[in-house]
Write an enzyme that holds these catalytic residues in place. Structure first.
Site, mmCIF file in Angstrom:
data_model
loop_
_atom_site.group_PDB
_atom_site.id
_atom_site.type_symbol
_atom_site.label_atom_id
_atom_site.label_comp_id
_atom_site.label_asym_id
_atom_site.label_seq_id
_atom_site.Cartn_x
_atom_site.Cartn_y
_atom_site.Cartn_z
ATOM 1 N N LEU A 1 43.781 45.924 -31.857
ATOM 2 C CA LEU A 1 44.966 46.168 -31.889
ATOM 3 C C LEU A 1 45.729 45.063 -33.211
ATOM 4 O O LEU A 1 45.238 44.200 -33.146
ATOM 5 C CB LEU A 1 45.823 45.839 -30.626
ATOM 6 C CG LEU A 1 45.272 46.940 -29.639
ATOM 7 C CD1 LEU A 1 45.625 46.337 -28.142
ATOM 8 C CD2 LEU A 1 45.905 48.298 -29.701
ATOM 9 N N HIS B 1 36.872 43.456 -18.813
ATOM 10 C CA HIS B 1 35.513 43.241 -19.729
ATOM 11 C C HIS B 1 34.243 43.143 -18.875
ATOM 12 O O HIS B 1 34.658 42.443 -17.842
ATOM 13 C CB HIS B 1 35.551 41.777 -20.507
ATOM 14 C CG HIS B 1 34.498 41.977 -21.499
ATOM 15 N ND1 HIS B 1 34.610 42.892 -22.710
ATOM 16 C CD2 HIS B 1 33.336 41.221 -21.786
ATOM 17 C CE1 HIS B 1 33.634 42.685 -23.534
ATOM 18 N NE2 HIS B 1 32.901 41.539 -23.037
#
Length: 193
Positions: A78, A94
């Site tokens: 991003l 994660h």
């Protein structure tokens, strides 16, 4: 909280109104398809700009307050501007106990390394810091033992079922309620209320 799913290409996006499901570490994905291991490679600036713009458009359309990225989408893909604009509103789930195995295919990396314990971490995404990482302060972690019978696939399934499934909703609730918030000052990033 309402749950909505918006799909960009093959990628999934998430928030308190917006939840995404994980992908198997072993699933083959074509380059640029929008999900899987290929998103963990450094993205060309044009990809990051296009992906950030598409994600921003989807967020606005569904009026999402929070965005959750699973480990199949590296927050480094991003743009800095996107992460700065949405600071404290982008979470990363994660499949490792960060700081261990922060890179691509964390389940396979833990399995190959022969460690006894792995798990999941839900943290805030932050604009890239020194070293290029976008993993910010950790909201929650949940461990899981690795057994000798585990393969990367069975381990991934157990991480999703035993770690991500209970931990992600709790982390979303903490962030959505303001019980935990991202703090940024001269000392860097931290957790605040």
């Amino acid at each position: 909280a309402r749950i909505k799913t918006v799909v960009l290409g093959d990628g999934r996006l998430a928030s308190a109104d917006f939840f995404c499901a994980g992908l198997d570490d072993e699933a083959p994905v074509e380059a640029g398809a929008g999900a899987g291991e290929d998103l963990l490679a450094p993205a060309p600036k044009s990809f990051a700009s296009d992906f950030s713009a598409a994600l921003d458009k989807a967020i606005v359309e569904v009026q999402a307050d929070l965005v959750v990225l699973l480990d199949d989408v590296d927050p480094a893909n991003l743009t800095w501007e996107f992460l700065k604009q949405r600071m404290g509103k982008v979470l990363v789930a994660h499949a490792s106990l960060l700081p261990a195995f922060p890179g691509p295919s964390p389940v396979q990396a833990a399995h190959r390394a022969g460690v006894c314990v792995t798990g999941c971490t839900v943290s805030f995404a932050v604009p890239p810091m020194a070293g290029g990482t976008c993993f910010g302060p950790q909201i929650l972690q949940e461990p899981v033992r690795i057994t000798t019978a585990d393969t990367a696939t069975t381990l991934r399934r157990r991480i999703v079922e035993q770690c991500l499934a209970p931990t992600l909703p709790r982390a979303l609730q903490l962030a959505a309620s303001g019980s935990v918030a991202l703090r940024h000052d001269d000392a860097g990033f931290g957790l605040g209320r």
